[in-house]
Each structure stands twice: as C-alpha cells, then as structure tokens.
Design a protein around this motif. Structure first.
Motif, PDB file in Angstrom:
ATOM      1  N   GLU A 106       0.836  -1.198   0.000  1.00  0.00           N
ATOM      2  CA  GLU A 106       0.000   0.000   0.000  1.00  0.00           C
ATOM      3  C   GLU A 106       0.872   1.250   0.000  1.00  0.00           C
ATOM      4  O   GLU A 106       2.070   1.190   0.250  1.00  0.00           O
ATOM      5  CB  GLU A 106      -0.897   0.009   1.248  1.00  0.00           C
ATOM      6  CG  GLU A 106      -1.790  -1.214   1.363  1.00  0.00           C
ATOM      7  CD  GLU A 106      -2.504  -1.266   2.704  1.00  0.00           C
ATOM      8  OE1 GLU A 106      -2.186  -0.433   3.580  1.00  0.00           O
ATOM      9  OE2 GLU A 106      -3.370  -2.138   2.858  1.00  0.00           O
ATOM     10  N   ASP A 107       0.243   2.382  -0.320  1.00  0.00           N
ATOM     11  CA  ASP A 107       0.951   3.650  -0.218  1.00  0.00           C
ATOM     12  C   ASP A 107       0.785   4.200   1.194  1.00  0.00           C
ATOM     13  O   ASP A 107      -0.229   3.964   1.852  1.00  0.00           O
ATOM     14  CB  ASP A 107       0.420   4.652  -1.241  1.00  0.00           C
ATOM     15  CG  ASP A 107       0.962   4.376  -2.634  1.00  0.00           C
ATOM     16  OD1 ASP A 107       1.881   3.551  -2.743  1.00  0.00           O
ATOM     17  OD2 ASP A 107       0.450   4.958  -3.603  1.00  0.00           O
ATOM     18  N   TYR A 108       1.808   4.937   1.625  1.00  0.00           N
ATOM     19  CA  TYR A 108       1.823   5.491   2.981  1.00  0.00           C
ATOM     20  C   TYR A 108       2.202   6.962   2.880  1.00  0.00           C
ATOM     21  O   TYR A 108       3.128   7.321   2.144  1.00  0.00           O
ATOM     22  CB  TYR A 108       2.850   4.721   3.822  1.00  0.00           C
ATOM     23  CG  TYR A 108       3.072   5.292   5.209  1.00  0.00           C
ATOM     24  CD1 TYR A 108       2.196   4.983   6.243  1.00  0.00           C
ATOM     25  CD2 TYR A 108       4.157   6.127   5.478  1.00  0.00           C
ATOM     26  CE1 TYR A 108       2.398   5.486   7.518  1.00  0.00           C
ATOM     27  CE2 TYR A 108       4.361   6.635   6.750  1.00  0.00           C
ATOM     28  CZ  TYR A 108       3.479   6.317   7.762  1.00  0.00           C
ATOM     29  OH  TYR A 108       3.671   6.821   9.027  1.00  0.00           O
ATOM     30  N   ILE A 109       1.481   7.826   3.576  1.00  0.00           N
ATOM     31  CA  ILE A 109       1.801   9.249   3.566  1.00  0.00           C
ATOM     32  C   ILE A 109       2.857   9.514   4.639  1.00  0.00           C
ATOM     33  O   ILE A 109       2.578   9.401   5.835  1.00  0.00           O
ATOM     34  CB  ILE A 109       0.558  10.127   3.797  1.00  0.00           C
ATOM     35  CG1 ILE A 109      -0.518   9.817   2.758  1.00  0.00           C
ATOM     36  CG2 ILE A 109       0.949  11.611   3.743  1.00  0.00           C
ATOM     37  CD1 ILE A 109      -0.071  10.033   1.319  1.00  0.00           C
ATOM     38  N   ALA A 110       4.056   9.831   4.192  1.00  0.00           N
ATOM     39  CA  ALA A 110       5.181  10.070   5.101  1.00  0.00           C
ATOM     40  C   ALA A 110       5.331  11.571   5.336  1.00  0.00           C
ATOM     41  O   ALA A 110       5.533  12.337   4.382  1.00  0.00           O
ATOM     42  CB  ALA A 110       6.464   9.499   4.508  1.00  0.00           C
ATOM     43  N   VAL A 111       5.235  11.958   6.592  1.00  0.00           N
ATOM     44  CA  VAL A 111       5.323  13.374   6.973  1.00  0.00           C
ATOM     45  C   VAL A 111       6.485  13.560   7.946  1.00  0.00           C
ATOM     46  O   VAL A 111       6.491  12.951   9.025  1.00  0.00           O
ATOM     47  CB  VAL A 111       4.013  13.861   7.629  1.00  0.00           C
ATOM     48  CG1 VAL A 111       4.096  15.356   7.929  1.00  0.00           C
ATOM     49  CG2 VAL A 111       2.809  13.535   6.755  1.00  0.00           C
ATOM     50  N   PRO A 112       7.479  14.369   7.604  1.00  0.00           N
ATOM     51  CA  PRO A 112       8.587  14.588   8.541  1.00  0.00           C
ATOM     52  C   PRO A 112       8.165  15.466   9.701  1.00  0.00           C
ATOM     53  O   PRO A 112       7.243  16.279   9.578  1.00  0.00           O
ATOM     54  CB  PRO A 112       9.637  15.291   7.670  1.00  0.00           C
ATOM     55  CG  PRO A 112       8.831  16.029   6.641  1.00  0.00           C
ATOM     56  CD  PRO A 112       7.630  15.157   6.368  1.00  0.00           C
ATOM     57  N   THR A 113       8.835  15.293  10.840  1.00  0.00           N
ATOM     58  CA  THR A 113       8.622  16.201  11.965  1.00  0.00           C
ATOM     59  C   THR A 113       9.090  17.599  11.586  1.00  0.00           C
ATOM     60  O   THR A 113       8.447  18.596  11.908  1.00  0.00           O
ATOM     61  CB  THR A 113       9.394  15.700  13.203  1.00  0.00           C
ATOM     62  OG1 THR A 113       8.975  14.370  13.485  1.00  0.00           O
ATOM     63  CG2 THR A 113       9.141  16.587  14.401  1.00  0.00           C
ATOM     64  N   SER A 114      10.226  17.650  10.882  1.00  0.00           N
ATOM     65  CA  SER A 114      10.736  18.917  10.364  1.00  0.00           C
ATOM     66  C   SER A 114      11.663  18.620   9.191  1.00  0.00           C
ATOM     67  O   SER A 114      12.224  17.524   9.088  1.00  0.00           O
ATOM     68  CB  SER A 114      11.476  19.712  11.445  1.00  0.00           C
ATOM     69  OG  SER A 114      12.639  19.013  11.861  1.00  0.00           O
ATOM     70  N   ILE A 115      11.806  19.601   8.311  1.00  0.00           N
ATOM     71  CA  ILE A 115      12.748  19.479   7.201  1.00  0.00           C
ATOM     72  C   ILE A 115      13.179  20.876   6.773  1.00  0.00           C
ATOM     73  O   ILE A 115      12.371  21.806   6.762  1.00  0.00           O
ATOM     74  CB  ILE A 115      12.138  18.691   6.017  1.00  0.00           C
ATOM     75  CG1 ILE A 115      13.203  18.464   4.939  1.00  0.00           C
ATOM     76  CG2 ILE A 115      10.898  19.371   5.467  1.00  0.00           C
ATOM     77  CD1 ILE A 115      12.823  17.443   3.908  1.00  0.00           C
ATOM     78  N   GLU A 116      14.458  21.021   6.462  1.00  0.00           N
ATOM     79  CA  GLU A 116      14.981  22.322   6.039  1.00  0.00           C
ATOM     80  C   GLU A 116      16.173  22.124   5.105  1.00  0.00           C
ATOM     81  O   GLU A 116      16.844  21.089   5.139  1.00  0.00           O
ATOM     82  CB  GLU A 116      15.400  23.141   7.256  1.00  0.00           C
ATOM     83  CG  GLU A 116      16.490  22.482   8.092  1.00  0.00           C
ATOM     84  CD  GLU A 116      16.816  23.254   9.360  1.00  0.00           C
ATOM     85  OE1 GLU A 116      17.613  24.212   9.256  1.00  0.00           O
ATOM     86  OE2 GLU A 116      16.300  22.896  10.429  1.00  0.00           O
ATOM     87  N   ILE A 117      16.398  23.120   4.277  1.00  0.00           N
ATOM     88  CA  ILE A 117      17.593  23.148   3.432  1.00  0.00           C
ATOM     89  C   ILE A 117      18.783  23.540   4.306  1.00  0.00           C
ATOM     90  O   ILE A 117      18.677  24.422   5.156  1.00  0.00           O
ATOM     91  CB  ILE A 117      17.442  24.174   2.283  1.00  0.00           C
ATOM     92  CG1 ILE A 117      16.212  23.845   1.422  1.00  0.00           C
ATOM     93  CG2 ILE A 117      18.710  24.224   1.432  1.00  0.00           C
ATOM     94  CD1 ILE A 117      16.325  22.568   0.632  1.00  0.00           C
ATOM     95  N   VAL A 118      19.903  22.874   4.103  1.00  0.00           N
ATOM     96  CA  VAL A 118      21.110  23.161   4.873  1.00  0.00           C
ATOM     97  C   VAL A 118      22.134  23.834   3.965  1.00  0.00           C
ATOM     98  O   VAL A 118      22.510  23.292   2.925  1.00  0.00           O
ATOM     99  CB  VAL A 118      21.709  21.859   5.464  1.00  0.00           C
ATOM    100  CG1 VAL A 118      23.063  22.119   6.094  1.00  0.00           C
ATOM    101  CG2 VAL A 118      20.756  21.255   6.482  1.00  0.00           C
ATOM    102  N   GLU A 119      22.566  25.018   4.351  1.00  0.00           N
ATOM    103  CA  GLU A 119      23.560  25.754   3.560  1.00  0.00           C
ATOM    104  C   GLU A 119      24.981  25.361   3.968  1.00  0.00           C
ATOM    105  O   GLU A 119      25.821  25.071   3.130  1.00  0.00           O
ATOM    106  CB  GLU A 119      23.363  27.265   3.732  1.00  0.00           C
ATOM    107  CG  GLU A 119      21.984  27.757   3.266  1.00  0.00           C
ATOM    108  CD  GLU A 119      21.756  27.590   1.776  1.00  0.00           C
ATOM    109  OE1 GLU A 119      22.737  27.407   1.024  1.00  0.00           O
ATOM    110  OE2 GLU A 119      20.574  27.617   1.364  1.00  0.00           O
TER     111      GLU A 119
END
Length: 202
Positions: A106-119
C-alpha cells in the motif's frame, strides 16, 4: 560508578558496512571496526549498507524494545544529499507529506517532523569530502519519528530527487558530533538513556 553489567556504544557507521556482526554475504561487518566489542553486543535498529552515521550498540537486549515503543515517539535526524536542486515548492511537498510505497504493497503518507535546506553542512557533520558536491545538489536536514523501510530515500524519490548520501546525525538528544567514520565511543548508561530519551527498566 555504574554497577550495570551492560555496556553502551555509539559509532559512526561508515558507508558500505552493514549494521550487524554476522552475515552469510561477503560484506563489511561491525566486527571489522577497530574495537574489541564484548560478547552479546548488537545494534539497536539499523542503517542500511549505503547509509552512514549514528548507530547505537549495546549488550542490553531490552533497549531495542524501549526505543521502538510505539507509545513514545523518538526523533531521528538525517542529513541528506540529493541530486539536483530542491526548490521551495518541492521542499513544501516534503513538509506536507508525500506518498511512498511500503512493504504491505500500500501507499503510505510520510510526513517529517521537520525538514529544512542546509547551507553550511559542516555545522552538522565534519566529514564532507565528496566529489559529487561539484555537481548540482541540495543538502537537507530531515527529522522523523517513524522509520518505514528506506523511508528517507523513498521520500526523496517522491519529489524526483535521488538520495546520494544519507547520514543519521542524531537520535533524541544524542548527537553524532565530531566522531569520525568507523570510530567507536563507549557511553555511561545513565547518560545514554537520558540522551536517547528512554527510561531504564532493569
């Protein structure tokens, strides 16, 4: 001084090493590290062969059950290098959740607690000599409280970005820090439990 019979370690698992001591396949094993682990040492959870970073090891068999107790969420953060640029729109897709396939079919909706671009990647990880960085790429820091099979890589593919490098940099408040690839650090039991956020049960 702790009187516990158990011992606790963190390692910086190198690329191209499996998270186990025994295998029927011709692969690099944890026992190949330059450290004399006591009998009964095992990894708590796993990082796949091509993933790197923070891996916990112990002689205490109860820790795995405590750390993966579904009643309590434990954050794990990953530094991810993907091929090509991640636009703000793609980052927002990841932030809201993306559909990934799981082992049940089955498909699963994966949601991160947080995500950001790292410079500045070296703010999170010092060992960054990678020839692929001369080509278009993006580094991201993703935090999860779940761990479906190959979840981070599948989430990247969901926005059509291939994961080139995957490094776990923390579990709870326990951070990889400046530990070099292949290095082992033994930890005090109380500090180990406090940092990963679990209560000890004898």
């Amino acid at each position: 001084m702790s009187t516990s019979p158990h011992r606790y370690f963190i390692i910086n698992k190198p690329y191209n090493m499996v998270s186990q001591f025994i295998s029927s396949h011709d692969v690099r094993l944890l026992g190949d590290l330059n450290f004399d682990f006591p009998e009964g040492t095992h990894a708590i959870g796993r990082l796949d062969n091509h993933s790197e970073g923070l891996l916990l090891l112990t002689t205490n068999k109860k820790v795995t059950r405590l750390l993966f107790d579904p009643k309590k969420k434990h954050e794990r953060s990953y530094l991810i290098m993907v091929k090509n640029i991640v636009t703000p729109e793609l980052l927002e897709q990841l932030r809201k959740g993306v559909s990934i396939p799981v082992t049940t079919g089955e498909d699963y909706i994966a949601v991160p607690t947080s995500i950001e671009i790292v410079e500045n990647v070296k703010d999170y990880y010092l060992h960054m000599d990678d020839v692929r960085q001369q080509y278009p790429h993006t580094w991201m820091l993703m935090t999860l409280t779940e761990g479906k099979f190959h979840q981070v890589r599948k989430m990247c593919l969901a926005i059509h970005r291939r994961c080139l490098r995957l490094i776990r940099v923390s579990i709870g408040n326990l951070k990889l820090g400046d530990l070099e690839p292949g290095a082992v650090k033994e930890m005090n039991e109380q500090e180990f439990f406090e940092l990963i956020g679990i209560e000890y049960a004898a």
